[in-house]
Design an enzyme around this catalytic site. Sequence first.
Site, mmCIF file in Angstrom:
data_model
loop_
_atom_site.group_PDB
_atom_site.id
_atom_site.type_symbol
_atom_site.label_atom_id
_atom_site.label_comp_id
_atom_site.label_asym_id
_atom_site.label_seq_id
_atom_site.Cartn_x
_atom_site.Cartn_y
_atom_site.Cartn_z
ATOM 1 N N ARG A 118 37.547 43.256 41.732
ATOM 2 C CA ARG A 118 38.446 44.396 41.875
ATOM 3 C C ARG A 118 37.678 45.572 42.457
ATOM 4 N NH1 ARG A 118 39.978 45.017 35.775
ATOM 5 N NH2 ARG A 118 37.766 44.418 35.668
ATOM 6 N N PRO A 135 54.671 48.121 37.284
ATOM 7 C CA PRO A 135 55.342 48.352 38.570
ATOM 8 C C PRO A 135 54.584 49.345 39.450
ATOM 9 C CG PRO A 135 56.932 48.382 36.781
ATOM 10 C CD PRO A 135 55.570 48.357 36.143
ATOM 11 N N LYS A 179 46.415 40.900 53.221
ATOM 12 C CA LYS A 179 45.869 40.054 54.286
ATOM 13 C C LYS A 179 45.725 38.609 53.842
ATOM 14 C CE LYS A 179 40.885 40.972 53.557
ATOM 15 N NZ LYS A 179 40.095 39.822 53.930
ATOM 16 N N THR A 233 36.107 36.745 52.731
ATOM 17 C CA THR A 233 37.275 35.865 52.723
ATOM 18 C C THR A 233 37.532 35.363 54.140
ATOM 19 O OG1 THR A 233 38.191 37.143 50.899
ATOM 20 C CG2 THR A 233 39.689 35.679 52.059
ATOM 21 N N CYS A 235 42.770 43.204 49.855
ATOM 22 C CA CYS A 235 42.824 41.744 49.787
ATOM 23 C C CYS A 235 44.232 41.152 49.791
ATOM 24 C CB CYS A 235 42.074 41.253 48.549
ATOM 25 S SG CYS A 235 40.285 41.503 48.647
ATOM 26 N N ASN A 282 44.841 34.974 45.240
ATOM 27 C CA ASN A 282 45.345 36.302 45.585
ATOM 28 C C ASN A 282 46.831 36.282 45.899
ATOM 29 O OD1 ASN A 282 43.083 37.785 45.102
ATOM 30 N ND2 ASN A 282 42.449 37.987 47.217
#
Length: 392
Positions: free
Chosen positions: A148, A249, A260, A122, A257, A205
Amino acid sequence: MFGTLKITVSGAGYVGLSNGILMAQNHEVVAFDTHQKKVDLLNDKLSPIEDKEIENYLSTKILNFRATTNKYEAYKNANYVIIATPTNYDPGSNYFDTSSVEAVIRDVTEINPNAIMVVKSTVPVGFTKTIKEHLGINNIIFSPEFLREGRALYDNLHPSRIIIGECSERAERLAVLFQEGAIKQNIPVLFTDSTEAEAIKLFSNTYLAMRVAFFNELDSYAESFGLNTRQIIDGVCLDPRIGNYYNNPSFGYGGYCLPKDTKQLLANYQSVPNKLISAIVDANRTRKDFITNVILKHRPQVVGVYRLIMKSGSDNFRDSSILGIIKRIKKKGVKVIIYEPLISGDTFFNSPLERELAIFKGKADIIITNRMSEELNDVVDKVYSRDLFKCD
């Protein structure tokens, strides 16, 4: 569609390994990493990370796959080099640290200038265009990953979509490389410019972070007023426009990920008036403050932290939300003990690590955990968690 290609993956983390193993079903793949222990494990068909599908494919599938610490050996004959090195967020510069990606690009350009480099790391919006112009090269394609931790290979075998940050024949060939190893058929493929592909990753994201923050705030409201959070979420999520997913929750969004990428998006568009994205970051802090206050209302002498990992089935606790809870509790002078079998040593964050689960349970006045485990069933009366649906 192709003959056997030579593909190198630079970086043997969950992104690099899941892409490398995907392609090693049909092509010759070399994984390059600077950590000898990782390389040795991979060459023994053992996974250095916790990922069920990676472990299974390495041990049972016929793969054309090996690993090395020698970058010349890794790059010299490669048709493609997939770059999957870490780009941690630097709070000082408010930007991703892309030095590891840039180092790979320079090495490949020197050793094998004809290789096509595919950036999976990324990066900030505009990075690919800028570095191509800066180095005077054109053999870099950005293709975001949507994986994931703990399920990375599964997500590559069953991708939601494939995004290629270039509109060209070579981009179409690259898309086929990702498709041919997948189990899922009829995968949506989108070809965009590199800058749009970079933005897709960050906005995706950030939306997920927003969703986590929303349901956490719903839970804070419900807990404060004695309402049944689960019933509210069930009722809200029956609306198909909202959907029954990513709604469990937690102590806050975390992991490698989401924190940031959300901050990087803010930095990229700081000149654009915005309220929502900055509010997501603030909401995550507020959630951790709320959780801490609830815990401290119990007036514990000793708080036991069960596991630091962000997700069940993961072995990574980088930026895990529970780390923020630990810091806040310790600031109030409350003793914290930690049970985390993945960590060696005697302390973490200057708090003692307890190796024996039974002793840990006995010492703690209250046990906090981001995600529940059957290991805590015998002490459920002293466990505090907001894990309502037993999923990530």
